[in-house]
Motif scaffolding. Structure first.
Motif, PDB file in Angstrom:
ATOM      1  N   GLU A   1       0.831  -1.202   0.000  1.00  0.00           N
ATOM      2  CA  GLU A   1       0.000   0.000   0.000  1.00  0.00           C
ATOM      3  C   GLU A   1       0.863   1.250   0.000  1.00  0.00           C
ATOM      4  O   GLU A   1       0.575   2.214  -0.721  1.00  0.00           O
ATOM      5  CB  GLU A   1      -0.920   0.018   1.218  1.00  0.00           C
ATOM      6  CG  GLU A   1      -1.816   1.257   1.275  1.00  0.00           C
ATOM      7  CD  GLU A   1      -2.725   1.274   2.489  1.00  0.00           C
ATOM      8  OE1 GLU A   1      -3.398   2.297   2.684  1.00  0.00           O
ATOM      9  OE2 GLU A   1      -2.736   0.273   3.240  1.00  0.00           O
ATOM     10  N   TYR A   2       1.933   1.249   0.800  1.00  0.00           N
ATOM     11  CA  TYR A   2       2.830   2.403   0.815  1.00  0.00           C
ATOM     12  C   TYR A   2       3.482   2.606  -0.544  1.00  0.00           C
ATOM     13  O   TYR A   2       3.623   3.737  -1.014  1.00  0.00           O
ATOM     14  CB  TYR A   2       3.913   2.224   1.879  1.00  0.00           C
ATOM     15  CG  TYR A   2       3.440   2.416   3.290  1.00  0.00           C
ATOM     16  CD1 TYR A   2       2.756   3.564   3.671  1.00  0.00           C
ATOM     17  CD2 TYR A   2       3.687   1.453   4.259  1.00  0.00           C
ATOM     18  CE1 TYR A   2       2.319   3.738   4.971  1.00  0.00           C
ATOM     19  CE2 TYR A   2       3.253   1.614   5.562  1.00  0.00           C
ATOM     20  CZ  TYR A   2       2.568   2.757   5.911  1.00  0.00           C
ATOM     21  OH  TYR A   2       2.137   2.930   7.192  1.00  0.00           O
ATOM     22  N   VAL A   3       3.895   1.522  -1.168  1.00  0.00           N
ATOM     23  CA  VAL A   3       4.534   1.627  -2.481  1.00  0.00           C
ATOM     24  C   VAL A   3       3.573   2.262  -3.482  1.00  0.00           C
ATOM     25  O   VAL A   3       3.932   3.204  -4.206  1.00  0.00           O
ATOM     26  CB  VAL A   3       4.993   0.242  -2.990  1.00  0.00           C
ATOM     27  CG1 VAL A   3       5.580   0.368  -4.391  1.00  0.00           C
ATOM     28  CG2 VAL A   3       6.008  -0.377  -2.040  1.00  0.00           C
ATOM     29  N   GLY A   4       2.352   1.752  -3.520  1.00  0.00           N
ATOM     30  CA  GLY A   4       1.369   2.285  -4.458  1.00  0.00           C
ATOM     31  C   GLY A   4       1.071   3.748  -4.218  1.00  0.00           C
ATOM     32  O   GLY A   4       1.024   4.556  -5.160  1.00  0.00           O
ATOM     33  N   ARG A   5       0.876   4.124  -2.954  1.00  0.00           N
ATOM     34  CA  ARG A   5       0.576   5.521  -2.636  1.00  0.00           C
ATOM     35  C   ARG A   5       1.743   6.432  -2.994  1.00  0.00           C
ATOM     36  O   ARG A   5       1.550   7.535  -3.512  1.00  0.00           O
ATOM     37  CB  ARG A   5       0.231   5.654  -1.150  1.00  0.00           C
ATOM     38  CG  ARG A   5      -1.108   5.062  -0.747  1.00  0.00           C
ATOM     39  CD  ARG A   5      -1.339   5.209   0.733  1.00  0.00           C
ATOM     40  NE  ARG A   5      -1.345   6.619   1.111  1.00  0.00           N
ATOM     41  CZ  ARG A   5      -0.876   7.088   2.270  1.00  0.00           C
ATOM     42  NH1 ARG A   5      -0.345   6.264   3.153  1.00  0.00           N
ATOM     43  NH2 ARG A   5      -0.927   8.372   2.530  1.00  0.00           N
ATOM     44  N   ALA A   6       2.957   5.968  -2.715  1.00  0.00           N
ATOM     45  CA  ALA A   6       4.137   6.790  -3.000  1.00  0.00           C
ATOM     46  C   ALA A   6       4.290   7.024  -4.497  1.00  0.00           C
ATOM     47  O   ALA A   6       4.569   8.145  -4.937  1.00  0.00           O
ATOM     48  CB  ALA A   6       5.389   6.116  -2.436  1.00  0.00           C
ATOM     49  N   LEU A   7       4.087   5.992  -5.294  1.00  0.00           N
ATOM     50  CA  LEU A   7       4.224   6.135  -6.740  1.00  0.00           C
ATOM     51  C   LEU A   7       3.133   7.030  -7.306  1.00  0.00           C
ATOM     52  O   LEU A   7       3.382   7.843  -8.201  1.00  0.00           O
ATOM     53  CB  LEU A   7       4.196   4.760  -7.413  1.00  0.00           C
ATOM     54  CG  LEU A   7       5.367   3.829  -7.070  1.00  0.00           C
ATOM     55  CD1 LEU A   7       5.230   2.514  -7.814  1.00  0.00           C
ATOM     56  CD2 LEU A   7       6.700   4.486  -7.384  1.00  0.00           C
ATOM     57  N   ARG A   8       1.927   6.908  -6.788  1.00  0.00           N
ATOM     58  CA  ARG A   8       0.847   7.769  -7.255  1.00  0.00           C
ATOM     59  C   ARG A   8       1.126   9.230  -6.908  1.00  0.00           C
ATOM     60  O   ARG A   8       0.723  10.141  -7.630  1.00  0.00           O
ATOM     61  CB  ARG A   8      -0.491   7.331  -6.653  1.00  0.00           C
ATOM     62  CG  ARG A   8      -1.004   6.005  -7.196  1.00  0.00           C
ATOM     63  CD  ARG A   8      -2.484   5.826  -6.916  1.00  0.00           C
ATOM     64  NE  ARG A   8      -2.801   5.786  -5.505  1.00  0.00           N
ATOM     65  CZ  ARG A   8      -2.804   4.693  -4.758  1.00  0.00           C
ATOM     66  NH1 ARG A   8      -2.460   3.533  -5.304  1.00  0.00           N
ATOM     67  NH2 ARG A   8      -3.128   4.730  -3.485  1.00  0.00           N
ATOM     68  N   ALA A   9       1.795   9.440  -5.784  1.00  0.00           N
ATOM     69  CA  ALA A   9       2.107  10.816  -5.383  1.00  0.00           C
ATOM     70  C   ALA A   9       3.221  11.424  -6.219  1.00  0.00           C
ATOM     71  O   ALA A   9       3.411  12.635  -6.198  1.00  0.00           O
ATOM     72  CB  ALA A   9       2.496  10.850  -3.899  1.00  0.00           C
ATOM     73  N   GLY A  10       3.969  10.584  -6.948  1.00  0.00           N
ATOM     74  CA  GLY A  10       5.016  11.109  -7.821  1.00  0.00           C
ATOM     75  C   GLY A  10       6.431  10.700  -7.473  1.00  0.00           C
ATOM     76  O   GLY A  10       7.383  11.211  -8.076  1.00  0.00           O
ATOM     77  N   ALA A  11       6.606   9.785  -6.516  1.00  0.00           N
ATOM     78  CA  ALA A  11       7.954   9.318  -6.188  1.00  0.00           C
ATOM     79  C   ALA A  11       8.542   8.554  -7.373  1.00  0.00           C
ATOM     80  O   ALA A  11       7.825   7.879  -8.113  1.00  0.00           O
ATOM     81  CB  ALA A  11       7.922   8.409  -4.959  1.00  0.00           C
ATOM     82  N   VAL A  12       9.863   8.673  -7.559  1.00  0.00           N
ATOM     83  CA  VAL A  12      10.533   7.982  -8.661  1.00  0.00           C
ATOM     84  C   VAL A  12      11.306   6.763  -8.178  1.00  0.00           C
ATOM     85  O   VAL A  12      12.025   6.140  -8.955  1.00  0.00           O
ATOM     86  CB  VAL A  12      11.487   8.928  -9.427  1.00  0.00           C
ATOM     87  CG1 VAL A  12      10.719  10.081 -10.032  1.00  0.00           C
ATOM     88  CG2 VAL A  12      12.606   9.433  -8.522  1.00  0.00           C
ATOM     89  N   GLY A  13      11.162   6.423  -6.912  1.00  0.00           N
ATOM     90  CA  GLY A  13      11.847   5.259  -6.392  1.00  0.00           C
ATOM     91  C   GLY A  13      11.366   4.915  -4.999  1.00  0.00           C
ATOM     92  O   GLY A  13      10.719   5.720  -4.322  1.00  0.00           O
TER      93      GLY A  13
END
Length: 217
Positions: free
Chosen positions: A100-112
């Motif tokens: 869940e953290y991975v998905g939320r982070a990527l949706r927010a715009g994280a590149v890694g």
């Protein structure tokens, strides 16, 4: 494990902001990165709100962002920074590899998304690669992504905003969306602005890709 070219002689140092709510961890990461070639630590912050403030003054190239912090967490801060400093690359650096953290982070715009057990040299290399536009993921995170673990449907959106997102992905114009949902075009524009903001997306194309990748179409 990260691989790639090391810093070139004469190349401009990558400016890094370190964000973590634990003082010892934050200071340790900053100290270790500060002695790596090609890296300049330009600031640190203990939570998301402070990260946004410090980044606005120091203009880092890369932010190493913890996920779980009191006050504003790393995901919310990432979404804000992507809007305020679109050229800045944000890499989540955390002890949590929860899907869940991975998905939320990527949706927010994280590149890694990396874990804190990286050796200093590998972390420095990850910073350089992120600055160069190369996405960086811990191997356990990559394994989950490769297994097809879907990012959860956006709990950040209201049902109406999700409808708007689906119609965007179908190629509908604002006028067509307004007619379909019995809304004014101004209301549709407001919904689209909120969708892009909450998901950390830049434009309708990214919104359409997001909807496709998350099974909304």
């Amino acid at each position: 494990m990260v691989n790639g070219p090391v810093a070139r002689e004469g190349a401009k140092d990558v400016r890094v902001l370190v964000v973590d709510d634990q003082d010892l961890v934050r200071e340790g990461i900053a100290a270790l990165l500060g002695i790596q070639p090609g890296i300049e630590v330009v600031g640190s912050a203990r939570d998301g709100g402070e990260a946004v403030d410090v980044a606005g003054r120091s203009h880092p190239d890369v932010v190493l962002m913890d996920v779980r912090m009191p006050g504003m967490d790393g995901v919310a801060a990432t979404a804000l920074l992507r809007r305020q400093l679109p050229g800045c690359r944000i890499v989540m650096l955390t002890t949590f590899n929860d899907d869940e953290y991975v998905g939320r982070a990527l949706r927010a715009g994280a590149v890694g998304y990396l874990l804190k057990n990286l050796p200093a040299a590998e972390l420095a290399q990850a910073v350089r690669l992120a600055h160069a536009g190369v996405a960086q993921f811990d191997q356990t995170v990559l394994a989950a992504l490769a297994a097809g673990t879907p990012a959860p449907a956006p709990d950040l959106l209201t049902p109406r905003e999700t409808e708007v997102l689906r119609l965007i992905s179908a190629g509908a114009t604002n006028r067509e969306i307004a007619a379909r949902l019995y809304l004014s075009e101004g209301t549709v524009k407001n919904h689209i602005s909120r969708v892009l903001s909450r998901l950390g997306l830049r434009d309708r194309t990214q919104a359409a890709l997001y909807a496709r990748d998350n099974g909304l179409v």
